[in-house]
Design a protein around this motif. Structure first.
Motif, short mmCIF file in Angstrom:
data_model
loop_
_atom_site.label_atom_id
_atom_site.label_comp_id
_atom_site.label_asym_id
_atom_site.label_seq_id
_atom_site.Cartn_x
_atom_site.Cartn_y
_atom_site.Cartn_z
N CYS A 172 -4.64 -5.01 1.69
CA CYS A 172 -3.83 -4.46 0.60
C CYS A 172 -3.16 -3.18 1.06
N SER A 204 -8.73 -6.14 -6.89
CA SER A 204 -10.00 -5.65 -6.35
C SER A 204 -10.96 -6.79 -6.03
N SER A 230 -4.94 -4.99 -11.51
CA SER A 230 -5.73 -4.22 -10.54
C SER A 230 -7.12 -4.80 -10.38
N TYR A 265 -1.46 -0.08 -0.49
CA TYR A 265 -1.39 0.56 -1.80
C TYR A 265 -0.20 1.52 -1.88
N GLN A 266 0.15 1.87 -3.13
CA GLN A 266 1.21 2.85 -3.34
C GLN A 266 0.86 4.16 -2.64
N ASP A 308 0.91 -3.34 -3.37
CA ASP A 308 0.69 -2.77 -4.69
C ASP A 308 1.67 -1.62 -4.92
#
Length: 515
Positions: free
Chosen positions: A97, A62, A58, A99-100, A180
């Protein structure tokens, strides 16, 4: 190069790279989040990044998405240095990105989400709605995304929201996308569709960095895999050349034969102890299905699995936070009403929730009030609170849990993370439970507090209380007599004392079929 690093070259210098991160380090105070780590993702490939919790994945994401600045190291996109951190548009043109947890705005339409902050306007600044919807349809058609531009995002499926986010990233010019945990909330059919679309987009020149706790997905989808462990880069290799056991070994630091340190709890539970918890045929939507197991008095049982395995939801069901659709939970011979925390407490359940900040503590209240919330009947007659009784009971718990505080009247918000977690544990033990349920009990605490809290769980078990620990941290699971492994909502494996990290992680990551 360190002895534990085994780096395989996946591409020669003539290849182009969508992103290269070299020698990246990042520290937060005394914590080393990344230690001269890196990744090189070749243009047009799907590259997996895997590792256990705390490995540094992570943090790297970032940094390569421009959310954080590295203390050391270099980041480049297509051979060009990364933009300045303040150049948000420059980052958006290079990387995105998904994300979940979706970042689309539920109350806006698909079209509005696709061009958020970039809507076409007339000379008076008003949005040109027909143009917006036309551009949205053209964008979705270009990238093969099936969605109605008029539809509110809240009405989309999880799968559709992900595709909308991918299309939004591509519309900004990015051709490198980080995924992710994209499959965490998808069923098998949706995962298959997602993978087909990723392959189609690869053919159109889109590059993906894929992060997943399900290692089989790495073999189903990815070209190359990079492993991080303990904030360091361990290995990069073509997926076809790195076997599953070798991949798990790289993640755990054990060899593929599983000859690493054995996990065995000090002492053992009584052989003739009666069950204090019996779970039978428990089912809750798509979170978990037909789960059954027991926990004996004095036994410590681990419930292991990745974040999407269902272990947390199952533990919360046992503690009364959730009501199952089917099945039963029996605690010390009683069946508390499903989804009823007071009923679970009355049956003898003590509970340390996943998030102490939002579920475990009342920050504006004192340590004394927080530690005694579960036992109001012991604080005074007729429901009246006697401050002296409260403080006396809280004082006992403060001493018992070695909470560093001048006294019970101190606000709990003034404590360190480790001492706050001790307060949550104190409250769970205040009603002298027959069953103690712990979810990620050592998350976010220092090493000394972690050892203390796990030692306290062992002490509680020696007194005859059953302990259920839902966690994916190997240190939490190390003291268990048995570990039950969940994967995608089902119990898939059971380990008794003597397992290795390699064996346990192999099952948790979904590679159990080949063990």
């Amino acid at each position: 190069m360190r002895d534990e690093e085994r780096v395989r070259v996946t591409a020669d210098e003539r290849r182009t790279f969508a992103v290269r991160a070299v020698g990246v380090s990042k520290r937060y105070g005394s914590t080393v989040a990344l230690d001269r780590a890196g990744v090189a993702v070749a243009t047009g490939e799907t590259h997996a990044l895997v590792g256990r919790n705390g490995a540094g994945k992570s943090t790297l994401v970032s940094i390569i998405t421009g959310l954080n600045r590295a203390d050391e190291g270099e980041i480049s996109f297509d051979g060009e240095p990364a933009p300045r951190l303040a150049d948000r548009e420059g980052w958006r043109r290079r990387v995105a990105c998904v994300y979940q947890k979706s970042t689309v705005i539920p109350g806006l339409t698909v079209a509005e989400n696709l061009f958020l902050h970039r809507q076409p306007t007339n000379r008076w600044g008003a949005v040109r709605w027909p143009t917006l919807r036309r551009q949205a349809r053209e964008l979705l058609d270009e990238w093969g995304v099936e969605a109605d531009v008029h539809q509110l995002a809240r009405d989309l499926t999880v799968e559709q929201r992900q595709f909308v986010e991918i299309a939004r990233a591509l519309s900004g010019g990015a051709r490198f996308i980080v995924l992710d945990e994209p499959t965490a909330q998808l069923d098998a059919a949706a995962i298959a569709r997602l993978f087909r679309r990723i392959r189609d987009l690869q053919q159109l020149g889109v590059t993906f960095l894929f992060i997943s706790h399900h290692l089989q997905e790495v073999y189903d989808l990815c070209d190359t895999v990079t492993v991080f462990r303990d904030a360091r880069h361990i290995v990069t290799a073509p997926v076809s050349e790195l076997g599953k056991h070798d991949l798990v070994a790289a993640m755990t630091g054990e060899d593929a034969a599983g000859s690493g340190h054995l996990r065995e709890r000090r002492g053992s539970p009584p052989a003739d102890a009666s069950p204090v918890l019996t779970v039978a045929e428990l089912t809750l939507g798509d979170r978990y299905r037909q789960v059954g197991f027991t926990v004996g008095g004095g036994e410590i049982v681990g419930l292991a699995g990745a974040a999407s395995s269902g272990r947390i939801e199952l533990a919360e069901t046992v503690a009364g936070l959730r009501a199952a659709d089917a099945g039963t939970v029996e605690v010390a011979g009683r069946r508390p009403r499903p989804g009823d925390v007071p009923a679970a407490l009355a049956a003898g359940v003590g509970f340390v929730p996943e998030d102490r900040h939002h579920q475990g503590l009342v920050p504006e209240m004192s340590i004394g009030d927080n530690t005694t919330l579960t036992v109001p009947e012991r604080l005074g007659p007729g429901g009246l609170l006697d401050p002296r009784r409260r403080d006396a009971l809280a004082g006992e718990m403060i001493r018992h849990l070695a909470i560093k505080t001048p006294g019970p009247s101190m606000p709990v918000s003034g404590l360190s993370g480790g001492n706050q977690q001790k307060v949550v544990m104190a409250r769970a033990l205040a009603n002298q439970p027959r069953l103690l349920v712990l979810i990620n009990p050592t998350a976010g605490v220092d090493v000394r507090s972690k050892e203390f809290l796990l030692g306290k769980a062992e002490e509680v078990a020696r007194s005859g209380t059953g302990v259920l620990i839902a966690s994916d941290e190997l240190d939490d699971l190390a003291l268990c007599d048995r570990v039950l492994v969940m994967f995608k909502g089902r119990l898939v494996a059971e380990f008794t004392a003597g397992w290795t990290d390699n064996e346990l992680v192999t099952a948790m990551e979904g590679v159990y079929a080949d063990v």
